[in-house]
Design a protein around this motif. Structure first.
Motif, mmCIF file in Angstrom:
data_model
loop_
_atom_site.group_PDB
_atom_site.id
_atom_site.type_symbol
_atom_site.label_atom_id
_atom_site.label_comp_id
_atom_site.label_asym_id
_atom_site.label_seq_id
_atom_site.Cartn_x
_atom_site.Cartn_y
_atom_site.Cartn_z
ATOM 1 N N LEU A 46 0.836 -1.207 0.000
ATOM 2 C CA LEU A 46 0.000 0.000 0.000
ATOM 3 C C LEU A 46 0.871 1.258 0.000
ATOM 4 O O LEU A 46 1.967 1.260 0.560
ATOM 5 N N VAL A 53 -3.134 -1.507 9.291
ATOM 6 C CA VAL A 53 -4.206 -1.673 8.317
ATOM 7 C C VAL A 53 -5.291 -2.495 9.001
ATOM 8 O O VAL A 53 -5.034 -3.618 9.452
ATOM 9 N N ASP A 55 -8.479 -4.111 7.977
ATOM 10 C CA ASP A 55 -9.263 -4.472 6.796
ATOM 11 C C ASP A 55 -10.771 -4.444 7.059
ATOM 12 O O ASP A 55 -11.539 -4.006 6.206
ATOM 13 N N GLN A 58 -11.857 -1.039 6.621
ATOM 14 C CA GLN A 58 -11.253 -0.390 5.446
ATOM 15 C C GLN A 58 -10.507 0.882 5.863
ATOM 16 O O GLN A 58 -10.669 1.942 5.265
ATOM 17 N N CYS A 59 -9.710 0.752 6.933
ATOM 18 C CA CYS A 59 -8.983 1.941 7.388
ATOM 19 C C CYS A 59 -7.503 1.683 7.600
ATOM 20 O O CYS A 59 -7.061 0.569 7.842
ATOM 21 N N ILE A 60 -6.785 2.768 7.446
ATOM 22 C CA ILE A 60 -5.334 2.833 7.568
ATOM 23 C C ILE A 60 -5.020 3.775 8.727
ATOM 24 O O ILE A 60 -5.654 4.815 8.869
ATOM 25 N N LEU A 104 -4.268 6.518 -1.124
ATOM 26 C CA LEU A 104 -5.014 5.541 -0.331
ATOM 27 C C LEU A 104 -6.512 5.837 -0.367
ATOM 28 O O LEU A 104 -7.334 4.926 -0.518
ATOM 29 N N TRP A 109 -9.639 3.574 0.827
ATOM 30 C CA TRP A 109 -9.276 3.473 2.236
ATOM 31 C C TRP A 109 -9.663 4.735 2.977
ATOM 32 O O TRP A 109 -9.701 5.822 2.413
ATOM 33 N N ARG A 110 -9.931 4.596 4.268
ATOM 34 C CA ARG A 110 -10.075 5.724 5.183
ATOM 35 C C ARG A 110 -8.744 5.851 5.910
ATOM 36 O O ARG A 110 -8.106 4.837 6.199
#
Length: 163
Positions: A46, A53, A55, A58-60, A104, A109-110
């Motif tokens: 990424l 991460v 999953d 859906q966030c970083i 991202l 991704w958030r």
């Protein structure tokens, strides 16, 4: 003001600064684990090699050192020696951060940035307060936000420029 170390000593000290498993990453990993989140670390596939991460949501999450990523807080101080070199280096870090975060978000991704000052130092957030803010953002939504000593704040990310 001159550096208190000679060039060889300064170089050795700078090489010793780690890029993974830092104290602030370890603290955040502990809080995420205690809160029951499953996460991956340092995903090189990424943009920006995110620190965490998650999953399922859906966030970083990035942990940013206030000096290296130029946070406007009490932990950032412009170096007295080689000022142009350091400002250029830090400026490139900031530009890369913005590019990576924008990429991202474009990928769905958030993104959350947790600043070093929220994790350590005289004004750090306590574990309960920090965990509450993490859970609020991870479970509650929002595209991009940051956590610092003042709490959690949304921020705007601009799309990367085409070269």
């Amino acid at each position: 003001m001159t550096d208190v170390h000679n060039k060889a000593t300064r170089s050795k000290n700078m090489r010793a600064i780690g890029t993974r498993d830092t104290a602030i990453e370890k603290r955040l990993a502990g809080l995420l684990t205690q809160a029951g989140f499953d996460f991956r670390v340092q995903d090189a596939a990424l943009p920006g090699r995110p620190d965490f991460v998650i999953d399922q949501y859906q966030c970083i999450i990035f942990t940013h050192g206030c000096f290296w990523h130029h946070h406007h807080c009490y932990l950032f101080k412009v170096p007295a020696t080689r000022t142009d070199f350091w400002l250029d280096k830090i400026g490139k870090n900031v530009a890369r951060d913005a590019r990576d975060i924008a990429m991202l978000i474009l990928q769905g991704w958030r993104v959350l940035v947790v600043w070093e000052c929220a994790l350590r130092g005289k004004m750090k957030l306590d574990d309960a307060g920090l965990t509450e803010r993490l859970e609020e953002w991870i479970c509650g939504g929002g595209q991009a936000a940051q956590i610092d000593t003042q709490g959690i704040h949304p921020f705007t990310v601009y799309p990367p420029h085409k070269a």
